[in-house]
Design a protein around this motif. Structure first.
Motif, PDB file in Angstrom:
ATOM      1  N   ASP A 182       6.552   2.727   9.863  1.00 26.00           N
ATOM      2  CA  ASP A 182       6.033   3.474   8.713  1.00 26.00           C
ATOM      3  C   ASP A 182       4.784   2.835   8.114  1.00 26.00           C
ATOM      4  O   ASP A 182       4.800   1.662   7.727  1.00 26.00           O
ATOM      5  N   ARG A 183       3.714   3.615   8.029  1.00 27.11           N
ATOM      6  CA  ARG A 183       2.516   3.221   7.285  1.00 27.11           C
ATOM      7  C   ARG A 183       2.109   4.341   6.320  1.00 27.11           C
ATOM      8  O   ARG A 183       0.982   4.337   5.808  1.00 27.11           O
ATOM      9  N   ASP A 184       3.039   5.248   6.054  1.00 27.75           N
ATOM     10  CA  ASP A 184       2.736   6.357   5.142  1.00 27.75           C
ATOM     11  C   ASP A 184       2.332   5.858   3.761  1.00 27.75           C
ATOM     12  O   ASP A 184       1.447   6.422   3.112  1.00 27.75           O
ATOM     13  N   TYR A 185       2.999   4.815   3.296  1.00 28.95           N
ATOM     14  CA  TYR A 185       2.720   4.324   1.940  1.00 28.95           C
ATOM     15  C   TYR A 185       1.285   3.813   1.826  1.00 28.95           C
ATOM     16  O   TYR A 185       0.656   3.928   0.762  1.00 28.95           O
ATOM     17  N   LEU A 186       0.752   3.293   2.944  1.00 29.02           N
ATOM     18  CA  LEU A 186      -0.634   2.847   2.936  1.00 29.02           C
ATOM     19  C   LEU A 186      -1.586   4.037   2.954  1.00 29.02           C
ATOM     20  O   LEU A 186      -2.618   4.034   2.277  1.00 29.02           O
ATOM     21  N   LEU A 187      -1.224   5.062   3.710  1.00 28.07           N
ATOM     22  CA  LEU A 187      -2.041   6.282   3.716  1.00 28.07           C
ATOM     23  C   LEU A 187      -2.082   6.908   2.325  1.00 28.07           C
ATOM     24  O   LEU A 187      -3.123   7.386   1.878  1.00 28.07           O
ATOM     25  N   GLU A 188      -0.935   6.922   1.645  1.00 32.10           N
ATOM     26  CA  GLU A 188      -0.904   7.500   0.295  1.00 32.10           C
ATOM     27  C   GLU A 188      -1.790   6.713  -0.651  1.00 32.10           C
ATOM     28  O   GLU A 188      -2.511   7.288  -1.479  1.00 32.10           O
ATOM     29  N   PHE A 189      -1.746   5.384  -0.529  1.00 35.79           N
ATOM     30  CA  PHE A 189      -2.623   4.575  -1.372  1.00 35.79           C
ATOM     31  C   PHE A 189      -4.083   4.855  -1.056  1.00 35.79           C
ATOM     32  O   PHE A 189      -4.906   5.032  -1.968  1.00 35.79           O
ATOM     33  N   LEU A 190      -4.422   4.903   0.235  1.00 33.44           N
ATOM     34  CA  LEU A 190      -5.811   5.131   0.618  1.00 33.44           C
ATOM     35  C   LEU A 190      -6.283   6.522   0.216  1.00 33.44           C
ATOM     36  O   LEU A 190      -7.454   6.710  -0.135  1.00 33.44           O
ATOM     37  N   PHE A 191      -5.382   7.502   0.250  1.00 36.35           N
ATOM     38  CA  PHE A 191      -5.771   8.839  -0.200  1.00 36.35           C
ATOM     39  C   PHE A 191      -6.024   8.836  -1.709  1.00 36.35           C
ATOM     40  O   PHE A 191      -7.009   9.415  -2.193  1.00 36.35           O
ATOM     41  N   ALA A 192      -5.142   8.178  -2.464  1.00 35.10           N
ATOM     42  CA  ALA A 192      -5.350   8.070  -3.915  1.00 35.10           C
ATOM     43  C   ALA A 192      -6.674   7.373  -4.202  1.00 35.10           C
ATOM     44  O   ALA A 192      -7.436   7.796  -5.079  1.00 35.10           O
ATOM     45  N   ALA A 193      -6.946   6.304  -3.465  1.00 33.53           N
ATOM     46  CA  ALA A 193      -8.200   5.582  -3.655  1.00 33.53           C
ATOM     47  C   ALA A 193      -9.405   6.442  -3.265  1.00 33.53           C
ATOM     48  O   ALA A 193     -10.463   6.376  -3.909  1.00 33.53           O
ATOM     49  N   SER A 194      -9.239   7.257  -2.241  1.00 36.04           N
ATOM     50  CA  SER A 194     -10.348   8.112  -1.790  1.00 36.04           C
ATOM     51  C   SER A 194     -10.695   9.170  -2.821  1.00 36.04           C
ATOM     52  O   SER A 194     -11.878   9.418  -3.103  1.00 36.04           O
ATOM     53  N   THR A 195      -9.694   9.817  -3.396  1.00 37.15           N
ATOM     54  CA  THR A 195     -10.003  10.803  -4.442  1.00 37.15           C
ATOM     55  C   THR A 195     -10.586  10.113  -5.664  1.00 37.15           C
ATOM     56  O   THR A 195     -11.487  10.643  -6.323  1.00 37.15           O
ATOM     57  N   PHE A 196     -10.104   8.909  -5.946  1.00 32.09           N
ATOM     58  CA  PHE A 196     -10.651   8.146  -7.067  1.00 32.09           C
ATOM     59  C   PHE A 196     -12.143   7.883  -6.876  1.00 32.09           C
ATOM     60  O   PHE A 196     -12.955   8.133  -7.775  1.00 32.09           O
ATOM     61  N   VAL A 197     -12.531   7.389  -5.690  1.00 30.06           N
ATOM     62  CA  VAL A 197     -13.952   7.071  -5.495  1.00 30.06           C
ATOM     63  C   VAL A 197     -14.803   8.330  -5.379  1.00 30.06           C
ATOM     64  O   VAL A 197     -15.995   8.303  -5.723  1.00 30.06           O
ATOM     65  N   LEU A 198     -14.221   9.427  -4.909  1.00 28.31           N
ATOM     66  CA  LEU A 198     -14.971  10.687  -4.940  1.00 28.31           C
ATOM     67  C   LEU A 198     -15.323  11.049  -6.376  1.00 28.31           C
ATOM     68  O   LEU A 198     -16.433  11.527  -6.664  1.00 28.31           O
ATOM     69  N   HIS A 199     -14.385  10.820  -7.288  1.00 26.38           N
ATOM     70  CA  HIS A 199     -14.644  11.115  -8.703  1.00 26.38           C
ATOM     71  C   HIS A 199     -15.656  10.133  -9.292  1.00 26.38           C
ATOM     72  O   HIS A 199     -16.541  10.525 -10.065  1.00 26.38           O
ATOM     73  N   THR A 200     -15.538   8.851  -8.949  1.00 24.29           N
ATOM     74  CA  THR A 200     -16.516   7.895  -9.481  1.00 24.29           C
ATOM     75  C   THR A 200     -17.910   8.167  -8.918  1.00 24.29           C
ATOM     76  O   THR A 200     -18.914   7.956  -9.598  1.00 24.29           O
ATOM     77  N   SER A 201     -17.966   8.661  -7.690  1.00 22.74           N
ATOM     78  CA  SER A 201     -19.259   8.992  -7.096  1.00 22.74           C
ATOM     79  C   SER A 201     -19.899  10.179  -7.807  1.00 22.74           C
ATOM     80  O   SER A 201     -21.107  10.173  -8.102  1.00 22.74           O
ATOM     81  N   GLY A 202     -19.092  11.211  -8.094  1.00 20.53           N
ATOM     82  CA  GLY A 202     -19.622  12.374  -8.817  1.00 20.53           C
ATOM     83  C   GLY A 202     -20.083  12.003 -10.217  1.00 20.53           C
ATOM     84  O   GLY A 202     -21.153  12.440 -10.667  1.00 20.53           O
TER      85      GLY A 202
END
Length: 465
Positions: free
Chosen positions: A235-255
Motif C-alpha cells: 500500500d502506497r495510497d496514503y502517500l498518493l493522497e498526501f501528494l494529491f492534497a499537496a498538489s491542489t495546495f500548490v495549484l492554489h498558491t500558484s494561482g
C-alpha cells in the motif's frame, strides 16, 4: 566476506554485492531521516515481544536502553550509517547487535523490513502532515485577518483577465481562504488514511508467532490496524493522497501568486508587496521584483511531478513488495520540504501586502464594471434581461465611440436607448454601492464577507480544538 560490514541478509550468498551494486541499492541518503521513527517502532516491537514471552523483562530493558543510546549517538553525529548496510533499518539493527550481541538480533523476530519501513514511513508522515496542517491553519488565519482589514477596499474583479465587476478585496482574500480550507481538509483526510498500523504484516503474509498487533497499535498511537498483510506491504495510497492534497495546495498558491504578481506590476499597481520578499536587479537599480511569488509559482511543477512520479512508480507493480518502492521517498520528501517552504514564505508575505487604493481607483472607471448593474436596474423596471443585455451592450459601444463613461451620459442619452431609464440610474453608478448590492449568499457585499469571515473563524476554532 567482511562479517563486520556484511548485510544482515547475507547468509544466502557466497559473496558480497559488487561495490557499484551497494551504491545503486542504498537508500541512506533519503531514509536515514527516518531513524527516530525506526527506533520508535523497534521499542514498540520489543515491548510486544516481551508481552508474548519472547523477551524477558531484563532483555527488554537492555534493548530499550541500547535503543535510547543509539538515538543519542545519531543525534550527536557519532553513529554514521554505512552504505554496505543499505538502509536505516539495517544500520540501526547492526548497531544494536554490536552493543548487545545475540540479544540485539532478537529485535527482528516476527518483523520484516517490509512492514518495518511501512511503520516508519507512516509514523513520519503523521508528524509531517500535522506540521503542515498547523502551518495551513496559520496561513488561513492570516487570510482572515487580511479579509477583515481590506473589507472596505474595492477592486475590479476579472474574468478572462478583463475588468468584470467590482468586488471587495476582503471577498478576494476569502475566496482563497475557502480554497485553502479545502486543502486543509484534504491534508486531514490524508492523515486519516496514514493513521493505520502496518506492524505485524511481516514480509507479506504475517507471522507464525502470536504477535499482538493491537498492543503495537496502541503503543505507536495508530488509529486502527491494517486488515490484510498483502495490502499492507504494497500500500502506497496514503502517500498518493498526501501528494494529491499537496498538489491542489500548490495549484492554489500558484494561482494566488499569479494574481499578486500581476497586481504588483506598474500596469495594475494594485498592491505593494513587502520588500523582505522581493529582490532587485543586478543591472537596473529601479527594479523591485516579486521573486518570492514567482518562485512559489515555479515550485508548483516540482510538487505536481512528485505526484506523477509515485503514480508511475507503482503502476502495474505486482503484489507485494518490489524494490521499486524504495524510490517512493524522494518525491514525498521533496514535496514535504516544498510545501513547508511555501507556507513559511507566503504567510508573512500576505500579511505584509499594502493595497494601493489611490492607484486602484482609476481602474474602477475602466471596463464599464457596472454594466451588469445597469442591466439589472432595467430588469427591476420590468424589462426582460435579454433585452437589457442588448441595450446596455449598445450603450457601452456608444460610450467607447464617444470616449465617455456611464457617469458622463446625460439622461437624454440614457433614454435614447431605453425610455425606462430615469434619474435614479445615477444612484447606482458607484462601485462601492455596487459591491454592497450583491447580497446573495456568498456574494461580495460586505455583509456577506463579514459572514464568511465569522464562519472561517469557527472553522479554525474547530480544527484547533
Amino acid at each position: 566476506m567482511d562479517h563486520k560490514n556484511k548485510a544482515l541478509w547475507s547468509g544466502r550468498f557466497a559473496e558480497s554485492p559488487a561495490e557499484i551494486m551497494q551504491k545503486y541499492s542504498q537508500s541512506l541518503d533519503v531514509d536515514w531521516q527516518l531513524y527516530k521513527e525506526d527506533l520508535q517502532g523497534s521499542k514498540a516491537h520489543g515491548k510486544m515481544l516481551h508481552r508474548i514471552g519472547i523477551l524477558s523483562e531484563e532483555e527488554l530493558q537492555q534493548i530499550l536502553k541500547a535503543l535510547e543510546e543509539i538515538e543519542e549517538e545519531v543525534n550527536q553525529g557519532i553513529l554514521q550509517p554505512k552504505i554496505s548496510l543499505e538502509d536505516v533499518h539495517m544500520n540501526l539493527e547492526a548497531r544494536l547487535i554490536e552493543k548487545l550481541g545475540p540479544l540485539g538480533a532478537k529485535i527482528h523476530t516476527g518483523r520484516s523490513r517490509n512492514d518495518q519501513v511501512a511503520t516508519d514511513y507512516r509514523l513520519y508522515m503523521k508528524k509531517a502532515i500535522n506540521d503542515i496542517k498547523e502551518k495551513v491553519l496559520l496561513f488561513l488565519t492570516t487570510l482572515l485577518e487580511r479579509a477583515e482589514k481590506d473589507i472596505d477596499v474595492v477592486v475590479p474583479g476579472f474574468t478572462h483577465l478583463q475588468h468584470a465587476q467590482p468586488i471587495s478585496l476582503g471577498h478576494y482574500w476569502m475566496a482563497y481562504f475557502w480554497k485553502f480550507t479545502r486543502d486543509l481538509k484534504r491534508f486531514q483526510a490524508a492523515y486519516e488514511t496514514t493513521n493505520v498500523n502496518p506492524l505485524g504484516a511481516g514480509a507479506l503474509a504475517g507471522s507464525t508467532l502470536p504477535l499482538d498487533r493491537e498492543f503495537t497499535r496502541k503503543e505507536l498511537d495508530f488509529e486502527v490496524n491494517s486488515q490484510n498483510s498483502l495490502d499492507t506491504v504494497s500500500d502506497r495510497d496514503y502517500l498518493l493522497e498526501f501528494l494529491f492534497a499537496a498538489s491542489t495546495f500548490v495549484l492554489h498558491t500558484s494561482g494566488l501568486s499569479e494574481d499578486l504578481i500581476l497586481w504588483s506590476t506598474s500596469e495594475f499597481d494594485f498592491i505593494e508587496p513587502p520588500d523582505a520578499f522581493c529582490t532587485g536587479s543586478s543591472m537596473m537599480p529601479n527594479k523591485k521584483n516579486p521573486d518570492a511569488l514567482e518562485l512559489t509559482r515555479g515550485k508548483t511543477s516540482g510538487v505536481l511531478s512528485s505526484l506523477y512520479d509515485l503514480m508511475i512508480n507503482i503502476k502495474g507493480l505486482p503484489l507485494t513488495y518490489n524494490r521499486d518502492l524504495q524510490e517512493d521517498k524522494r518525491p514525498v520528501f521533496h514535496t514535504i520540504y516544498t510545501v513547508n517552504m511555501i507556507l513559511d514564505v507566503l504567510t508573512p508575505l500576505i500579511a505584509g501586502i499594502a493595497p494601493k487604493e489611490e492607484s486602484i481607483a482609476p481602474h474602477l472607471n475602466k471596463g464599464f464594471l457596472l454594466a451588469t448593474d445597469v442591466a439589472e436596474y432595467l430588469v427591476a423596471k420590468n424589462v426582460p434581461f435579454r433585452e437589457t443585455h442588448e441595450i446596455v451592450g449598445n450603450l457601452v459601444q456608444y460610450c467607447i465611440k464617444h470616449h465617455k463613461t456611464f457617469e458622463d451620459l446625460s439622461l437624454e442619452e440614457w433614454q435614447n436607448y431605453c425610455p425606462a431609464f430615469e434619474k435614479d440610474v445615477y444612484d447606482i453608478l458607484s462601485p462601492q454601492l455596487a459591491v454592497d448590492r450583491r447580497k446573495t449568499f456568498g456574494g461580495t457585499a460586505r455583509s456577506e464577507v463579514k459572514r464568511q469571515i465569522q464562519e472561517g473563524k469557527t472553522i479554525i476554532e474547530v480544527f484547533n480544538a
